[in-house]
Design an enzyme around this catalytic site. Structure first.
Site, short mmCIF file in Angstrom:
data_model
loop_
_atom_site.label_atom_id
_atom_site.label_comp_id
_atom_site.label_asym_id
_atom_site.label_seq_id
_atom_site.Cartn_x
_atom_site.Cartn_y
_atom_site.Cartn_z
N ARG A 1 11.15 -2.24 11.58
CA ARG A 1 10.23 -1.70 12.62
C ARG A 1 10.18 -2.75 13.73
NH1 ARG A 1 5.73 0.11 8.85
NH2 ARG A 1 4.44 -1.40 10.07
N ARG B 1 -0.05 -9.23 13.45
CA ARG B 1 -0.65 -8.37 12.39
C ARG B 1 -1.58 -9.13 11.52
NH1 ARG B 1 4.37 -5.62 10.63
NH2 ARG B 1 3.44 -4.52 9.36
N ARG C 1 -9.38 0.67 8.97
CA ARG C 1 -8.93 -0.63 8.92
C ARG C 1 -10.02 -1.57 9.75
NH1 ARG C 1 -3.21 0.18 8.51
NH2 ARG C 1 -2.02 -1.28 9.84
N LYS D 1 0.86 -1.25 -0.08
CA LYS D 1 -0.14 -0.08 -0.05
C LYS D 1 0.89 1.32 0.14
CE LYS D 1 -1.97 -1.20 3.64
NZ LYS D 1 -1.60 -2.51 4.10
N ARG E 1 11.66 -6.31 4.92
CA ARG E 1 11.50 -5.00 4.61
C ARG E 1 12.22 -4.28 5.61
NH1 ARG E 1 5.38 -2.49 4.33
NH2 ARG E 1 5.23 -2.78 6.43
P1 ADP Z 1 1.15 -2.26 8.07
O1 ADP Z 1 2.40 -2.43 7.50
O2 ADP Z 1 0.69 -3.26 9.24
O3 ADP Z 1 -0.02 -1.94 7.27
P2 ADP Z 1 0.84 0.51 9.12
O4 ADP Z 1 2.10 1.20 9.02
O5 ADP Z 1 -0.19 0.91 8.37
O6 ADP Z 1 1.32 -1.08 9.17
O7 ADP Z 1 0.42 0.28 10.76
C1 ADP Z 1 1.19 0.35 11.94
C2 ADP Z 1 0.55 0.12 13.17
O8 ADP Z 1 -0.25 1.34 13.44
C3 ADP Z 1 -0.61 -1.08 12.97
O9 ADP Z 1 -0.21 -2.21 13.39
C4 ADP Z 1 -1.70 -0.36 14.35
O10 ADP Z 1 -1.16 -0.58 15.30
C5 ADP Z 1 -1.56 1.19 13.78
N1 ADP Z 1 -2.63 1.44 12.85
C6 ADP Z 1 -2.36 2.13 11.81
N2 ADP Z 1 -3.43 2.65 10.98
C7 ADP Z 1 -4.48 2.00 11.99
C8 ADP Z 1 -6.08 2.17 11.95
N3 ADP Z 1 -6.53 2.65 10.72
N4 ADP Z 1 -6.75 1.75 12.85
C9 ADP Z 1 -6.03 1.16 13.82
N5 ADP Z 1 -4.74 0.91 14.21
C10 ADP Z 1 -3.89 1.50 13.24
#
Ligand code: ADP
Ligand code: ZN
Length: 214
Positions: free
Chosen positions: A162, A173, A88, A13, A127
């Protein structure tokens, strides 16, 4: 363009969003980046979010809706935006629908980036992300390595894995994704807004989106 990008962690994404911003000046809005920025800056939001994030759990919907309600009203969104990592959960999607209606904003579509699970697992463990919060370039030790190991090509800062990219957090996740986020595909299908694309190649995803939006 005004898009929602859906897909498992590691589906690409962020990469696709960055490529799309270069096409028409739309801004990438990543709730993950916003939250990591808040953690780093030590704000109240960051303090509240950190525990959930490190464990690979979702941050509560109310916190996310507070952030996005403000973010979507900023000036740079007028040109278009790519929602990366939001919504999400079904409640977030429902609230977003109301929010956009109130703001008079119409989305072009929700794009589902479909990638097989073994590819996802491989991508997440390899990554690396630039540690400079202004840069946040994304690399992959196998498919897109930095020129010098551990050093960002763009800004020279160290690249890091990370905190939520340990094996345990990754599997949590993915489980959270299947349970809470995967149902959004059906939600946007019902809304008549869904475009599903095979996302093994990010270039192909960008072409498919351009084609669909014409
Ligand atoms: P990923 O690679 O898992 O898509 P992101 O960078 O989008 O990682 O998000 C990292 C973390 O931030 C998630 O695991 C969650 O804890 C939190 N997070 C991000 N966006 C949301 C959302 N829309 N709702 C709830 N938690 C979120
Ligand atoms: Zn960098």
């Amino acid at each position: 363009m005004k898009l929602i990008l859906l897909g498992a962690p590691g589906a690409g994404k962020g990469t696709v969003a960055k490529m799309l911003t270069e096409l028409d000046g739309s801004v990438q809005i990543s709730t993950g980046d916003i939250l990591r920025g808040a953690v780093k800056a030590g704000t109240d939001l960051g303090k509240e979010a950190k525990g959930y994030m490190d464990a690979g759990d979702l941050v509560p919907d109310a916190l996310i809706m507070g952030i996005m309600g403000e973010r979507l009203q900023e000036d740079d969104c007028k040109q278009g935006f790519l929602l990366d990592g939001f919504p999400r959960t079904i409640p977030q999607a429902e609230e977003l629908k109301t929010l956009l209606a109130d703001l008079g904003i119409t989305l072009d579509m929700a794009v589902s980036l479909d990638v097989p699970r073994d590819v996802i697992l491989d991508r997440l463990t390899t990554r690396r992300t630039c540690s400079n919060s202004e840069c946040q370039a994304i690399y992959n030790t196998k498919s897109n390595p930095t020129k010098v190991e551990g050093v960002c090509d763009k800004c020279g800062s160290p690249t890091i894995q990370r905190d939520d990219e340990t094996e345990e957090a990754i599997s949590n996740r993915l489980e959270t994704y299947n349970e809470k986020t995967a149902p959004l595909v059906g939600f946007y299908e019902k809304e008549g807004m869904l475009l599903s694309v095979n996302a093994t190649s990010s270039d192909a995803v960008v072409s498919a989106i351009q084609e669909a939006i014409k």
